[in-house]
Structures are given as C-alpha cells and as structure tokens.
Design a protein around this motif. Structure first.
Motif, short mmCIF file in Angstrom:
data_model
loop_
_atom_site.label_atom_id
_atom_site.label_comp_id
_atom_site.label_asym_id
_atom_site.label_seq_id
_atom_site.Cartn_x
_atom_site.Cartn_y
_atom_site.Cartn_z
N UNK A 59 0.82 -1.21 0.00
CA UNK A 59 0.00 0.00 0.00
C UNK A 59 0.86 1.27 0.00
N UNK A 60 1.99 1.20 0.73
CA UNK A 60 2.84 2.38 0.88
C UNK A 60 3.49 2.80 -0.44
N UNK A 61 3.45 1.93 -1.46
CA UNK A 61 4.11 2.26 -2.74
C UNK A 61 3.13 2.69 -3.82
N UNK A 62 1.84 2.63 -3.52
CA UNK A 62 0.85 2.93 -4.56
C UNK A 62 0.99 4.37 -5.06
N UNK A 63 1.22 5.28 -4.14
CA UNK A 63 1.32 6.68 -4.55
C UNK A 63 2.53 6.88 -5.46
N UNK A 64 3.67 6.31 -5.05
CA UNK A 64 4.89 6.46 -5.85
C UNK A 64 4.73 5.82 -7.23
N UNK A 65 4.08 4.67 -7.29
CA UNK A 65 3.93 4.02 -8.60
C UNK A 65 2.89 4.69 -9.47
N UNK A 66 1.78 5.14 -8.87
CA UNK A 66 0.64 5.54 -9.68
C UNK A 66 0.33 7.03 -9.69
N UNK A 67 0.72 7.76 -8.66
CA UNK A 67 0.36 9.18 -8.62
C UNK A 67 -1.15 9.37 -8.72
N UNK A 68 -1.58 10.26 -9.63
CA UNK A 68 -3.01 10.52 -9.80
C UNK A 68 -3.80 9.27 -10.18
N UNK A 69 -3.16 8.30 -10.80
CA UNK A 69 -3.90 7.10 -11.20
C UNK A 69 -4.43 6.35 -9.96
N UNK A 70 -3.73 6.52 -8.82
CA UNK A 70 -4.25 5.90 -7.60
C UNK A 70 -5.55 6.58 -7.15
N UNK A 71 -5.62 7.91 -7.38
CA UNK A 71 -6.88 8.61 -7.10
C UNK A 71 -8.01 8.06 -7.96
N UNK A 72 -7.68 7.79 -9.23
CA UNK A 72 -8.70 7.26 -10.13
C UNK A 72 -9.17 5.89 -9.63
N UNK A 73 -8.23 5.05 -9.18
CA UNK A 73 -8.63 3.75 -8.62
C UNK A 73 -9.56 3.95 -7.42
N UNK A 74 -9.20 4.92 -6.59
CA UNK A 74 -10.00 5.16 -5.38
C UNK A 74 -11.38 5.72 -5.74
N UNK A 75 -11.46 6.50 -6.82
CA UNK A 75 -12.77 6.99 -7.29
C UNK A 75 -13.64 5.82 -7.74
N UNK A 76 -13.03 4.86 -8.42
CA UNK A 76 -13.79 3.69 -8.88
C UNK A 76 -14.28 2.88 -7.68
N UNK A 77 -13.39 2.69 -6.71
CA UNK A 77 -13.77 1.99 -5.48
C UNK A 77 -14.96 2.68 -4.82
N UNK A 78 -14.89 3.99 -4.71
CA UNK A 78 -15.96 4.76 -4.06
C UNK A 78 -17.28 4.59 -4.84
N UNK A 79 -17.18 4.54 -6.17
CA UNK A 79 -18.40 4.41 -6.98
C UNK A 79 -19.05 3.04 -6.81
N UNK A 80 -18.23 2.00 -6.70
CA UNK A 80 -18.80 0.65 -6.69
C UNK A 80 -19.00 0.10 -5.28
N UNK A 81 -18.35 0.71 -4.30
CA UNK A 81 -18.49 0.25 -2.92
C UNK A 81 -18.46 1.47 -2.01
N UNK A 82 -19.51 2.30 -2.10
CA UNK A 82 -19.48 3.59 -1.40
C UNK A 82 -19.31 3.46 0.11
N UNK A 83 -19.80 2.37 0.70
CA UNK A 83 -19.62 2.18 2.15
C UNK A 83 -18.23 1.70 2.51
#
Lengths: 457, 457
Positions: free
Chosen positions: A421-445
């Motif tokens: 988890x600690x490397x996601x930001x370094x590897x993905x940058x904004x793309x990690x935000x996009x992953x988190x947006x998808x997570x929020x859309x499909x599993x809002x809780x």
C-alpha cells in the motif's frame, strides 16, 4: 464489526455454515508472510451464488466488512480482517461447471484450486496454464491477477480469464465478458475485477481459457559461475525470441535451500530451470538453441529431464522453494518482494538487489520468473527481532524504488494487499486517485476488503 | 455546446490550431457507415499532452462535450458529435517517442497510424501486430479495443498495450501500467481505458508490445463449394491447435465484390485467406497440415503466395473488402455487423445469418476473422430508401440476438459507439449499470464523448 443482528441474519441464511469458532477465525486471520494475525468475526461457507448475494445484502445493510477467501496463499496480507467483519470462504464452491472442449474453455467456481482443476482436465487433453507455484484457488488467482512459471509462454490471469460472475457490494449479481474469444462491448469489467483483490466485488464464477496439452515437453536445468551470467543469458534467450514455456532463476542460496528441503544435490550455484513445449522436433530444436545461447554465458551442468516423473520432481523442487527458503533460518518468517522490470533492466535490478542484501545483516535468496523480468527476494527475518524486520523492510523499499526507477512495477504478480500500500502513490500518482474513485463508486460504504489496495479514507 | 467564452479560451490556447471552418467540422462529423452527419462546433489540433490537459480543463469548466478523433475509421458512429462540442483531432500528435528493441516495445503518440508505425519499425526487425484492416490511428484502436486479421495469433489491443497516458475529464494527467511485462499493482486501468471509446479520458500516449518479424511468412487462399464447409474447416483447424497467423473467411458475394474492386479473378466461391508465420520449416509444415485438414472439407484451388509482393496483393484485396462490398450496390451505404461467438457455435451463427439475409430484400456479403469466431455481414442499403435501412437493422438485430443466444457478443472488435447502444442492456444487464457508475465517477459532468457506450442519463 459484525453486530448481533447481522450475525443472526447470516446464521438464518447459512445455518452451521456460519462459523465463529476460534480455530476457524484464527485459520482465516493468518498470513503466509510476516503480517500480524487479524482474524475476522465470523467465517461464511456459501454454496451458491445466490447465498453469496444474500450474505452481501445482509452485510451491506449492516455495514459489515466482507473479505473473500480462497486457499489463503496470498503473500501481502490480502485476507487479513484488519477491520473485522465476515470472511467468505469459497471452499464449498469448488466445482467445474462446464468444460467446452471444442472451444478450449471451462467454467469453474472460485474455490477450486489449480491442481484440482488440472486433475479434472487431464483426460480432455487440455490444461489451465497459470501456475503461481502455490496450490492457489482460481478465485484468489483472479482477485490478485496472478501469474507464475508458465506466464512467459501462456500469459497471466489477464490473458486466461474470458469472463466472470461477480457479486457486487449491494448484492447485485453481474456477468462480465462472454465465452467468445474477443469482445469490444463496453468497458472491460473482466480486467477491472482481475487484480481488484476483493475490493470491488466477490467473484463467484470464472470462464477460463484452456490450452492444449503440448505434444512434447522437455525440462532442464543449467548452472552458472556468476549470477549476472545467468541473468544475462535469460535476457539473450528472450531477446532471441526463443519460445520458452518456463525460464526460472534461482540464485546459489535458493539452490542451497532447495537441496536442504528436497534432499537433492544440485550444485550450489546460480541456476536456470527451463521448460519447452511443442512437438518432438520443435522441443529438441528449441532445447538445442537454448543450449547454444547459454553456453556463451558459461552455462555448465546442463541436465535435461524428458520423463514425466523427472519433470515433476524438478518443478516440485521449484514450487517448494518458498518454504525451502524459510527453512534456511530456523523459525523465520519472510518479507517477500515481487518486482518486475523491463527485461533490458533485469540484470541491473537483480545485481543491485543482490549487492544490497549482501551488505545487510539478513539473508535473502533470490529467485523468479526472469523471462518476464519478474523476481523475488525472500528476505528472512526472526519474528522476535524487530531490527531484522526493519532491515528487511528497507531492503524491500529500495528494491521497489529501484524497480520504479527502471520503468517497472513494485509487484509483478503478488498484488498490493496491505504490504504494498505504501508504494501505490509512488507508482501511480493521480492514477491511484482514479482507482480510489472507482472503489468509491462501486463500494461507497467501503465494506469490501477494507484497508487494502485503495487509498485509506 | 461550445460557448463564446470557451471558444475564446481555447483559441488563446491553440491559436490557429482551433478550427471552426465548415469543411473541418463536416470532415469530423461524418461516419464510414450509415449514421447521420453530426459535426462538432470546433476542432482542436493539440501538439502536446499539456495542451490536451489545458483544453480539457477549459471544456470541464464550461461543460463542453469533448470527442477524441484519430483517423475517423470507426464504424459505429463513435466520433459523431451528437451533442456538439469540441472534437480533439490527434493528427499532430503522431510521433514514435521510443523504440526499445531489447524489450520489444515502443512508446507512441495516439495520432500515429498503424501503417506509419510499422514503416517506422521496419529496420528494427520488430512489428506491431494488431491489424484492423483500415489504416486506423493507434489511439483510436486503443479506444475501441480493436483487433483484426492477426488477432488469432497475436491478440487484440488488450494483449498488445502495456500502458497508457490519459488526460481525465478534469484535465488531470495519469499514467497506467508500466513497460514491465506483468503488473499486479492495483486496478488494471490500462484495460479499463482500452475500449472506453473516449468516454473516460483522452489517450495521449501508448506503450505498445512489439513482436519479432517472423523469419518466414507464407500466405494462401483456398475455395470451398459450400460456405458451411469453409466454416467447419476453420473450426477444425482451430481445434487442432494449428498456429494460424491469419485465417479469414470471405463468402462468394465478398469474393465477387473484391474481384470487381481489385480487378482480380478469384473463383467466386466461399474462400479462406490464410497466413503462417515461423521458421521456413515450421511454415512449410503448418501449411501442409492446413492443406490436409481443409482437403477433408472439399477445399480446392489452393494457391500459396510466398513472395512478399504476392502476399501484399492478397492482403490488400482483403483489406479493401469493405469498400469493395460497398461497390456492389451503386451509392450504397452499409450497416456493418460484428458478432463474435465461441468457435463451436460459429458454423450455426454464420449459416443462420446467411439464410436470413438470403430471405431478405437486401444484399449482405459476409466476411470475417473466423479463427476468433468473429464475422461481419456488410448489409448494403440505399440511403434514399428508408425501408432498406429498416430491413438491414432488423437483420443486424437478429444477428446480435443470435450471437447472445450462442454465448457470444454483439461486437467482437468495432465497439459500441451509438450503433450498438440498444444492445448493451441485453448483453450486460446489471453490468451495464456498473459501467455507467464508473462513467459517473470519472466524468460526473458527462462531457467525454456524451451519448456513447454508457446509459443515457
């Protein structure tokens, strides 16, 4: 947290297939590696997709975390119930539902293991190719986008899953993909769920691509004086386009571990373990060309295994390498690394890693699926010595930074779980935000495998 | 709608690379098939990712629809500006940025066409394999998850794109994937953008997997008395595991069209056009085995082309087949279908389609990438005769329903656009809702290629 009300509803649904026994909780809260135990509040053993859908609806209504569970062989703490909740163990959904020989595909439930599946397929002349070593479940392999020794030839789960049935966070059941070989109908949800580590839905069925069992198979090993020669030989073999079915690297420490574990007497030098698939003629030709290439890098002790029992012995040795490495240090646990780099950067990545480990206070055999540019250091630590764990974690951190610097990834096949988890930001940058947006859309809780893969909320 | 304020900001950003000339708007609002013209309000010609990001920020601030545009060869109205807005034409972002020979990959801008890319690669001994026939742009091919004649051997865009740079709806720039061959680090965003048809972001860079140019290539054609024999021969060839590089079907009408268009004199019967890649020995062996299999299905007139110029003539004929078919009916346009089914259902799917067209008032040659179970009927209609368009649409509807009934998809490679929107619910059910949830999460304003692929809001 599993409330009394939720427990009572789940118990009505599942009867004695809802377990709260301590042994069951403990068995589902452990890890193959160094992560602290984190048992769930209960374990469910559903038998049908409908039951999975019903239990998801109950957990959705009560805000209960849900963690999918296959064979428990993941290496990054994927199944740790760090926020409690319900672990859904797919052991009872382990059937082959269809084998379509003409189409070379099969439909299976997620709980079946790859060994059981291939036993079932034996008489058909077909096999399922993805081989992560461990006898993982197909659902777990899909959830982590697994690969392994044969990926250099047959691809990862991404190339070998045609479609999925998935239960979403609110209990809806969807189907992705089709049994057709191609499909351009909208977003590739199959690929989205492959590697989503149970954070977007629970996989309840998989359509798998199968391959024809090769007419001829030939395996072999060869030794090198120096690790860099072995790695450079691999790079040459891949760049020459030789159709390897497997090309695995073990350093001298890994060979020593394997010898001790399996009672073998392989010379304790860096090795390649290889395999060729094809016709009798092509296998012989490929093996000969391989021999010529590796001779240029000083390979010696070339041994070829064409008999099935010899091949099985060879690959069993390789498949047990993780446990063999753990055996090098009494009572050890491990930080397992999993970098993957472009093949042109492989020699540099492996050599710098080797030197870094050699300079440290701990041992760390190196092995890997080098044909894909993917390798692991098994960093051995005494669980009672926090200083060793710290050293292992800094070695792992430098491996990961090195992989990113060389255009690669911090994980070629094990996935993120909590360990990366600690490397996601370094590897993905904004793309990690996009992953988190998808997570929020499909599993809002945020009830699906919380605390894994996406950004902490 | 492009407001005056937005136009002024875009004009400041792009200068004369923002066009509102009628000819430019018309050129970007058309379609290769039967869709009504729908020109945008302006066309942008960015030269850098930074410019794409800036123009997206402007359109985001003003709620302006944005439509990505490559070579305009898509077949389902993908680039129609049905809600007006700004078309972003990537013609000026058409460079090869890197070729990494050792890693067999390349990094390119989206505007380069596949023919230009392969010309650039010629001296490297490598090639990019995906070949949809049309000289499409790589960005467009990625956006539609394209495939084509060589997919049976080398895969679709899904298997041949390693990573992307994408500009999101709000102008953020992200990178997906890496140049490593495998990657398990989180959601597979690369696959999510492949086939997203410009509805989730604009692709500004692609890392592509390349293949070694085969040592030997051999092409050939053969004729069959009956269409069903040709199709059943394909099924047998695929099920025998023969490593075909191409295996294309043309029915008698398609051959007649090709003869008229290309001035050839191929016998006007159902045909297979095939190709083998490998070593001299393997290509000869594969061709011989192919010959034996198809002989069992009554193949005749087997002609083999080993000289490059003969092979080029053969595949040019095949690549021009769409325009050749249009030429069968003066002034015609077409409803182009694109079903893909499991190979075991291919004969039934093709035969029922053939019979259905034969019973109708219109002509519809059939051809396709049958090794993947994918085929097209080119349903020819007079644009001045609405009754013909109705007939073509009902034929297409029955083909699509048939494909779904047989476990296949309504589109193997062309994508959804506006032309297949009506089938998304039937094919995907709740999974279409999931796609629409993802769209809403990543493009909440709905400005990216609105009206395509996802649920109308």
């Amino acid at each position: 947290m599993l409330t009394k009300a939720a427990t009572s509803e789940l118990s009505n649904l599942l009867g004695d297939r809802l377990s709260v026994s301590k042994s069951d909780l403990d068995a589902h809260g452990g890890s193959e590696t160094h992560f602290a135990a984190a048992p769930p509040d209960a374990v469910a053993y559903p038998e049908t997709t409908e039951e999975v859908s019903q239990l998801m609806k109950i957990c959705h209504a009560h805000g209960v975390p849900v963690i999918g569970y296959g064979a428990g062989t993941s290496l990054e703490g994927h199944t740790s119930a760090i926020h409690g909740g319900l672990t859904v163990d797919f052991a009872r959904m382990n059937r082959v539902l269809e084998v379509n020989q003409g189409d070379m595909d099969a439909v299976v439930q997620p709980g079946i293991t790859r060994e059981a599946l291939n036993r079932d397929l034996r008489a058909t002349g077909l096999f399922f190719s993805v081989d992560p070593g461990a006898n993982a479940s197909l659902g777990g392999m899909a959830a982590t986008r697994a690969s392994g020794t044969t990926t250099v030839r047959y691809g990862t789960m991404r190339e070998n899953v045609l479609g999925l049935e998935v239960v979403m966070a609110d209990g809806r059941v969807i189907r992705t993909g089709t049994r057709a070989r191609k499909n351009s109908a909208g977003y590739d949800l199959t690929s989205l769920f492959l590697g989503s580590e149970g954070t977007l839905g629970l996989i309840t069925e998989l359509s798998l691509r199968l391959h024809g069992q090769p007419e001829a198979v030939s395996s072999g090993i060869c030794a090198f004086e120096r690790m860099e020669d072995a790695v450079e030989a691999v790079v040459a073999v891949i760049q020459m386009g030789l159709p390897m079915a497997r090309i695995e690297f073990l350093d001298a420490d890994a060979v020593r571990a394997v010898n001790a574990y399996s009672g073998t007497d392989v010379v304790e030098q860096p090795h390649l373990f290889v395999e060729f698939h094809g016709s009798d003629a092509s296998v012989a030709e490929d093996a000969a060309r391989f021999g010529e290439i590796v001779a240029d890098f000083g390979a010696s002790g070339v041994e070829v295994a064409t008999k099935p029992e010899e091949r099985t012995a060879l690959w069993t040795m390789r498949h047990h390498a993780y446990w063999a490495c753990l055996g090098l240090k009494k009572g050890a646990t491990a930080v397992v690394t999993d970098v993957c780099v472009p093949i042109s950067a492989l020699a540099q990545a492996v050599e710098e890693t080797r030197a870094d480990i050699a300079d440290s206070i701990i041992e760390g055999p190196i092995l890997g699926h080098v044909g894909d540019g993917n390798f692991h250091a098994i960093l051995l630590v005494d669980p009672g010595q926090p200083a060793e764990l710290d050293v292992a974690k800094s070695l792992a951190a430098r491996m990961n930074e090195r992989a990113l610097r060389l255009g690669g990834t911090v994980t070629g096949e094990h996935g993120i779980g909590i360990g990366k988890l600690a490397y996601m930001d370094a590897q993905h940058g904004h793309a990690w935000d996009v992953m988190s947006d998808i997570k929020m859309a499909l599993d809002p809780q945020g009830i699906l495998n919380p605390g894994k893969l996406t950004k902490p909320r």
